[in-house]
Design a protein around this motif. Structure first.
Motif, mmCIF file in Angstrom:
data_model
loop_
_atom_site.group_PDB
_atom_site.id
_atom_site.type_symbol
_atom_site.label_atom_id
_atom_site.label_comp_id
_atom_site.label_asym_id
_atom_site.label_seq_id
_atom_site.Cartn_x
_atom_site.Cartn_y
_atom_site.Cartn_z
ATOM 1 N N THR A 277 0.807 -1.225 0.000
ATOM 2 C CA THR A 277 0.000 0.000 0.000
ATOM 3 C C THR A 277 0.843 1.280 0.000
ATOM 4 O OG1 THR A 277 -0.111 -0.143 2.399
ATOM 5 C CG2 THR A 277 -1.982 -1.049 1.176
ATOM 6 N N SER A 278 2.115 1.177 0.335
ATOM 7 C CA SER A 278 2.918 2.404 0.476
ATOM 8 C C SER A 278 3.194 3.060 -0.878
ATOM 9 C CB SER A 278 4.255 2.068 1.146
ATOM 10 O OG SER A 278 5.139 3.142 0.972
ATOM 11 N N ASP B 59 6.429 -6.518 4.231
ATOM 12 C CA ASP B 59 6.628 -6.371 5.677
ATOM 13 C C ASP B 59 6.046 -5.021 6.109
ATOM 14 O OD1 ASP B 59 7.446 -6.396 8.285
ATOM 15 O OD2 ASP B 59 9.547 -6.874 7.863
ATOM 16 N N PRO B 60 4.706 -4.972 6.309
ATOM 17 C CA PRO B 60 4.089 -3.683 6.668
ATOM 18 C C PRO B 60 4.695 -3.129 7.967
ATOM 19 C CG PRO B 60 2.421 -5.299 6.046
ATOM 20 C CD PRO B 60 3.716 -6.050 6.167
ATOM 21 N N PRO B 61 5.183 -1.887 7.928
ATOM 22 C CA PRO B 61 5.971 -1.371 9.060
ATOM 23 C C PRO B 61 5.167 -1.092 10.311
ATOM 24 C CG PRO B 61 5.615 0.344 7.440
ATOM 25 C CD PRO B 61 5.072 -0.908 6.842
ATOM 26 N N TRP B 62 3.827 -1.033 10.184
ATOM 27 C CA TRP B 62 3.015 -0.718 11.361
ATOM 28 C C TRP B 62 2.674 -1.959 12.172
ATOM 29 C CZ3 TRP B 62 3.259 4.178 12.404
ATOM 30 C CH2 TRP B 62 3.362 5.104 11.370
ATOM 31 N N GLU B 63 2.961 -3.160 11.631
ATOM 32 C CA GLU B 63 2.606 -4.378 12.376
ATOM 33 C C GLU B 63 3.632 -4.649 13.467
ATOM 34 O OE1 GLU B 63 1.635 -7.598 9.730
ATOM 35 O OE2 GLU B 63 0.006 -6.415 8.844
ATOM 36 N N LEU B 64 3.163 -5.181 14.605
ATOM 37 C CA LEU B 64 4.054 -5.398 15.747
ATOM 38 C C LEU B 64 5.186 -6.362 15.392
ATOM 39 C CD1 LEU B 64 1.530 -5.628 18.726
ATOM 40 C CD2 LEU B 64 3.133 -3.771 18.173
ATOM 41 N N SER B 65 4.905 -7.294 14.474
ATOM 42 C CA SER B 65 5.893 -8.316 14.126
ATOM 43 C C SER B 65 6.894 -7.847 13.059
ATOM 44 C CB SER B 65 5.166 -9.555 13.605
ATOM 45 O OG SER B 65 4.404 -9.184 12.462
ATOM 46 N N THR B 66 6.825 -6.574 12.672
ATOM 47 C CA THR B 66 7.648 -6.104 11.544
ATOM 48 C C THR B 66 9.153 -6.217 11.826
ATOM 49 O OG1 THR B 66 8.102 -4.257 10.059
ATOM 50 C CG2 THR B 66 7.626 -3.683 12.345
ATOM 51 N N HIS B 67 9.894 -6.530 10.755
ATOM 52 C CA HIS B 67 11.359 -6.559 10.834
ATOM 53 C C HIS B 67 11.976 -5.317 10.176
ATOM 54 C CE1 HIS B 67 11.565 -10.568 12.486
ATOM 55 N NE2 HIS B 67 10.665 -10.952 11.593
ATOM 56 N N GLY C 277 12.581 2.750 10.725
ATOM 57 C CA GLY C 277 11.400 1.882 10.745
ATOM 58 C C GLY C 277 10.451 2.103 9.586
ATOM 59 N N LYS C 278 10.975 2.651 8.489
ATOM 60 C CA LYS C 278 10.100 2.971 7.343
ATOM 61 C C LYS C 278 10.459 2.126 6.133
ATOM 62 C CE LYS C 278 9.434 7.772 8.659
ATOM 63 N NZ LYS C 278 9.167 9.101 8.154
ATOM 64 N N VAL C 279 9.440 1.870 5.319
ATOM 65 C CA VAL C 279 9.657 1.252 4.009
ATOM 66 C C VAL C 279 9.521 2.346 2.946
ATOM 67 C CG1 VAL C 279 8.933 -1.060 4.656
ATOM 68 C CG2 VAL C 279 7.184 0.589 3.921
ATOM 69 N N PRO C 280 10.238 2.139 1.836
ATOM 70 C CA PRO C 280 10.983 0.986 1.376
ATOM 71 C C PRO C 280 12.421 0.929 1.907
ATOM 72 C CG PRO C 280 11.054 2.680 -0.307
ATOM 73 C CD PRO C 280 10.189 3.213 0.802
ATOM 74 N N ALA C 281 12.934 -0.332 1.951
ATOM 75 C CA ALA C 281 14.360 -0.563 2.143
ATOM 76 C C ALA C 281 14.772 -1.585 1.098
ATOM 77 C CB ALA C 281 14.641 -1.079 3.542
ATOM 78 N N LEU C 282 16.047 -1.571 0.766
ATOM 79 C CA LEU C 282 16.534 -2.473 -0.289
ATOM 80 C C LEU C 282 17.824 -3.127 0.182
ATOM 81 C CD1 LEU C 282 15.933 -2.821 -3.599
ATOM 82 C CD2 LEU C 282 18.147 -1.704 -3.688
ATOM 83 N N VAL C 283 17.902 -4.441 0.002
ATOM 84 C CA VAL C 283 19.166 -5.146 0.248
ATOM 85 C C VAL C 283 19.772 -5.428 -1.121
ATOM 86 C CG1 VAL C 283 20.275 -7.129 1.316
ATOM 87 C CG2 VAL C 283 18.160 -6.204 2.306
#
Ligand SMILES: N[C@@H](CCC(=O)N[C@@H](CS)C(=O)NCC(=O)O)C(=O)O
Length: 202
Positions: A8-9, A31-39, A47-53
């Motif tokens: 959705t972002s 990996d939705p960043p607002w969920e408690l289980s987020t990595h 703590g924001k998306v997007p990130a890229l490896v």
């Protein structure tokens, strides 16, 4: 490459669109960043998306940094003009579109707070940023197929993602009636595979 994001972002969508336009591949990790289980904080301290490896194992974050990184990878379609001054104009327009999006996100988040805790003046301040930003982008879009130059740039990607995100998250906000050139731009952008393949999913 691995792209960490959510479906959705609008900022993640920018990067997904850039990948498709350029013909580059990245595994998408939802990996939705607002969920408690987020990595997400393991990849981005903010703590924001997007990130890229990257394939080399480096971690990058922020949609604009990721677009710049993808530009360095080449691919079929450049999203920034070769001329540095022209590229600065494109970056400025993209930053404006992102800023409008930031203001929209702020309104959505405020709307999720209890009604008695919401601050109308603060919401109005964000609305002002959106209205002024859209007015400036409308002026730029008028009489042009693309916001800058003769081909798709990061400015169009950011503006399209922002406007279509407004439709998705703030559907009662009527930006279309006052901004015909932006309506026409989003219609053209929506016809591209990169946009049609990345429509936000709740
Ligand atoms: N300037 C950043 C904005 C990224 C951003 O705000 N992402 C949102 C998702 S739409 C997020 O991850 N929010 C989680 C948070 O703020 O904690 C970019 O362009 O990547």
């Amino acid at each position: 490459m691995k792209l960490i994001g959510s479906y959705t972002s609008p900022y993640v969508r920018k990067v997904r669109i850039a990948l498709i336009e350029k013909g580059l591949e990245a595994e998408f990790i939802n990996d939705p960043p607002w969920e408690l289980s987020t990595h997400v904080p393991d990849f981005n301290p903010l703590g924001k998306v997007p990130a890229l490896v990257t394939d080399a194992g480096d971690v990058l974050f922020d949609s604009n940094i990721l677009l710049e990184y993808l530009e360095l990878q080449g691919g079929a379609v450049p999203l920034f003009p070769a001329d540095k001054r022209d590229a600065l104009v494109v970056r400025q327009l993209a930053t404006l579109a992102d800023g409008v999006c930031d203001a929209g996100v702020a309104i959505v988040l405020e709307g999720r707070r209890p009604a008695d805790k919401q601050v109308p003046d603060w919401i109005a301040r964000q609305q002002g940023k959106i209205e002024r930003g859209l007015t400036a982008l409308e002026r730029q879009a008028t009489g042009r197929e693309f916001l800058f130059g003769n081909s798709l740039t990061a400015a169009d990607v950011a503006t399209g993602c922002m406007l279509l995100w407004l439709d998705f998250r703030l559907p009662t906000f009527d930006w279309r009636s006052k901004h015909p050139a932006l309506v026409a731009l989003t219609t053209r952008l929506s016809a591209r595979d990169s946009f049609s393949q990345t429509i936000p999913k709740a």
